[in-house]
Write an enzyme that holds these catalytic residues in place. Structure first.
Site, PDB file in Angstrom:
ATOM      1  N   TYR A  64      -0.774  -0.751  10.087  1.00  0.00           N
ATOM      2  CA  TYR A  64      -0.952  -1.362   8.759  1.00  0.00           C
ATOM      3  C   TYR A  64       0.326  -1.189   7.939  1.00  0.00           C
ATOM      4  CZ  TYR A  64      -3.136  -2.136   4.163  1.00  0.00           C
ATOM      5  OH  TYR A  64      -3.456  -2.604   2.918  1.00  0.00           O
ATOM      6  N   LYS A 123       2.854  -4.022   6.327  1.00  0.00           N
ATOM      7  CA  LYS A 123       3.148  -4.089   4.885  1.00  0.00           C
ATOM      8  C   LYS A 123       4.653  -3.950   4.619  1.00  0.00           C
ATOM      9  CE  LYS A 123      -0.920  -4.781   3.129  1.00  0.00           C
ATOM     10  NZ  LYS A 123      -1.191  -6.030   2.401  1.00  0.00           N
ATOM     11  N   SER A 183       0.854  -1.188   0.000  1.00  0.00           N
ATOM     12  CA  SER A 183       0.000   0.000   0.000  1.00  0.00           C
ATOM     13  C   SER A 183       0.889   1.237   0.000  1.00  0.00           C
ATOM     14  CB  SER A 183      -0.846  -0.018   1.267  1.00  0.00           C
ATOM     15  OG  SER A 183      -1.262   1.285   1.597  1.00  0.00           O
ATOM     16  N   SER A 184       0.350   2.345  -0.523  1.00  0.00           N
ATOM     17  CA  SER A 184       1.160   3.568  -0.565  1.00  0.00           C
ATOM     18  C   SER A 184       1.361   4.172   0.825  1.00  0.00           C
ATOM     19  CB  SER A 184       0.526   4.598  -1.498  1.00  0.00           C
ATOM     20  OG  SER A 184      -0.780   4.906  -1.082  1.00  0.00           O
ATOM     21  N   CYS A 185       0.644   3.658   1.847  1.00  0.00           N
ATOM     22  CA  CYS A 185       0.841   4.223   3.192  1.00  0.00           C
ATOM     23  C   CYS A 185       2.145   3.762   3.837  1.00  0.00           C
ATOM     24  CB  CYS A 185      -0.348   3.928   4.089  1.00  0.00           C
ATOM     25  SG  CYS A 185      -0.456   2.211   4.535  1.00  0.00           S
ATOM     26  N   HIS A 194     -13.017   3.263   2.826  1.00  0.00           N
ATOM     27  CA  HIS A 194     -12.172   4.348   2.325  1.00  0.00           C
ATOM     28  C   HIS A 194     -13.062   5.464   1.785  1.00  0.00           C
ATOM     29  CE1 HIS A 194      -8.976   1.232   2.288  1.00  0.00           C
ATOM     30  NE2 HIS A 194      -8.256   2.259   2.650  1.00  0.00           N
TER      31      HIS A 194
HETATM   32  P1  GDP Z   1      -6.247   7.264   3.827  1.00  0.00           P
HETATM   33  O1  GDP Z   1      -5.845   7.464   2.409  1.00  0.00           O
HETATM   34  O2  GDP Z   1      -5.505   6.173   4.517  1.00  0.00           O
HETATM   35  O3  GDP Z   1      -6.186   8.542   4.611  1.00  0.00           O
HETATM   36  O4  GDP Z   1      -7.742   6.703   3.832  1.00  0.00           O
HETATM   37  P2  GDP Z   1      -9.247   7.189   3.533  1.00  0.00           P
HETATM   38  O5  GDP Z   1      -9.590   6.837   2.131  1.00  0.00           O
HETATM   39  O6  GDP Z   1     -10.080   6.599   4.598  1.00  0.00           O
HETATM   40  O7  GDP Z   1      -9.271   8.768   3.717  1.00  0.00           O
HETATM   41  C1  GDP Z   1      -8.743   9.662   2.771  1.00  0.00           C
HETATM   42  C2  GDP Z   1      -9.111  11.100   3.120  1.00  0.00           C
HETATM   43  O8  GDP Z   1     -10.524  11.296   2.878  1.00  0.00           O
HETATM   44  C3  GDP Z   1      -8.868  11.499   4.577  1.00  0.00           C
HETATM   45  O9  GDP Z   1      -8.376  12.838   4.586  1.00  0.00           O
HETATM   46  C4  GDP Z   1     -10.277  11.445   5.177  1.00  0.00           C
HETATM   47  O10 GDP Z   1     -10.419  12.296   6.297  1.00  0.00           O
HETATM   48  C5  GDP Z   1     -11.108  11.944   3.996  1.00  0.00           C
HETATM   49  N1  GDP Z   1     -12.548  11.630   4.071  1.00  0.00           N
HETATM   50  C6  GDP Z   1     -13.542  12.538   3.860  1.00  0.00           C
HETATM   51  N2  GDP Z   1     -14.742  11.975   4.046  1.00  0.00           N
HETATM   52  C7  GDP Z   1     -14.511  10.662   4.336  1.00  0.00           C
HETATM   53  C8  GDP Z   1     -15.379   9.559   4.614  1.00  0.00           C
HETATM   54  O11 GDP Z   1     -16.607   9.671   4.649  1.00  0.00           O
HETATM   55  N3  GDP Z   1     -14.779   8.343   4.865  1.00  0.00           N
HETATM   56  C9  GDP Z   1     -13.409   8.198   4.837  1.00  0.00           C
HETATM   57  N4  GDP Z   1     -12.888   6.977   5.051  1.00  0.00           N
HETATM   58  N5  GDP Z   1     -12.572   9.230   4.591  1.00  0.00           N
HETATM   59  C10 GDP Z   1     -13.108  10.441   4.343  1.00  0.00           C
END
Ligand code: GDP
Length: 309
Positions: free
Chosen positions: A137, A141, A108-110, A180
């Site tokens: 996580y 990875k 994953s890119s994280c 996500h």
């Molecule tokens: P990340 O890439 O590991 O940070 O995973 P996410 O896909 O969960 O979140 C990406 C970004 O989208 C973060 O800045 C979240 O705060 C934002 N975000 C905005 N609304 C939402 C939501 O409803 N669900 C999630 N999961 N993220 C959200």
């Protein structure tokens, strides 16, 4: 890879594994060995060893993992570390013991440092501190990448690691707590439209930027790399461009056709400010993605609606 080779896709019911399986089938492969998580608990070493000893797969796509969005990662920190370490430790070791021809580990890119320069090049691994929300996580990875490398250097195993960017597509998880962002926003805008809600709440400031790749593109890249890539370290798989979360929200709002307003819940984390992969290594090998973001979201929204009925 020959069409008759026995291929084990670990995690074939998930978004990534199901896309890889579909791609392989479309390419004419037909000798699969598949297990659901109830049939085979990949965290259990004895079960995994028995499975590999009796099935002896030639190729393994390791797409089984405990995954989730920013809140799930931050909440279930022990599970994200334990489950992923066990799954990959068991599968990679059993693949070595049972002389698997080639194994692909999906990361994953994280795994990249929170404040690494952008776009993220493969060599930035372990050059700085990780983003705290998904550190467990990421650590798991990173251990997977290092395991593939160690088995390659000590035992000569052809184990490769690929690092996909943020993914979306069919069979995604739409649970609002665990999912996500892209899946969450599809669901939120859709429900707001149907139930005539006045607002949709976006988590955080909406300022972070993320790169999104459709799972079908990822699957194509994985099949391509299984054939043509065989190196230690890892290779990024991404779209090559990113988008702000606010911009993404407006795009999904438009595709879903919701006319209310967007608000922000600032009690939720933003996570890492930006996560854009440098994909020059992959492009130089001759692969690039085909599905533009808007088109991919349209397809995913239609799959989501179908899954409701
Ligand atoms: P990340 O890439 O590991 O940070 O995973 P996410 O896909 O969960 O979140 C990406 C970004 O989208 C973060 O800045 C979240 O705060 C934002 N975000 C905005 N609304 C939402 C939501 O409803 N669900 C999630 N999961 N993220 C959200």
């Amino acid at each position: 890879m020959n069409k008759t080779d026995k291929i084990y896709v670990a995690g074939h019911r998930g978004m990534v594994g199901s896309a890889i399986l579909k791609r392989l089938q479309a390419d004419g492969f037909h000798n699969f060995v598949l297990r659901t998580s109830t049939e085979l608990d990949l965290r259990n070493q004895a079960e995994v060893n028995n499975f590999f000893e009796s099935e002896k797969p030639d190729y393994v796509f390791l797409a089984a993992a405990k995954v989730g969005g920013i809140l799930a990662n931050d909440t279930y920190r022990a599970e994200f570390l334990y489950d992923n370490l066990m799954i990959q430790g068991n599968v990679i070791h059993a693949a070595y013991l049972n002389k698997v021809e080639k194994l692909m580990f999906l990361g994953s890119s994280c795994i990249y440092p929170k404040l690494a320069p952008q776009p993220l090049r493969e060599e930035y691994l372990l050059s700085g501190k990780l983003e705290p929300t998904n550190e467990p996580y990421a650590i798991a990875k990173i251990a997977g990448i290092k395991m593939c490398d160690a088995y390659r250097s000590q035992y000569g195993c052809r184990f490769v690691s690929v690092m996909p960017t943020n993914l979306y597509g069919n069979n995604d998880n739409y649970d609002l707590h665990d999912s996500h962002v892209l899946a969450a926003l599809i669901r939120k805008f859709h429900e707001a439209k149907i139930f005539k809600r006045h607002e949709v709440v976006v988590w955080g400031t909406g300022n972070p930027r993320r790169e999104f790749l459709h799972a079908d593109d990822l699957a194509e890249a994985c099949c391509f790399l299984m054939k043509f890539y065989d190196e230690p370290g890892m290779i990024n798989i991404g779209a090559g461009e990113d988008v702000g979360i606010n911009e993404l929200a407006m795009l999904i709002q438009d595709i879903v056709g919701y006319e209310g307003k967007i608000t922000h819940d600032l009690s939720k984390p933003d996570g890492t400010p930006r996560k854009l992969l440098d994909v020059s290594k992959l492009r130089n090998l001759g692969w690039s993605p085909k599905i533009p973001l808007a088109e991919g979201i349209r397809r995913t929204y239609s799959d989501y609606i179908t899954s409701l009925s």
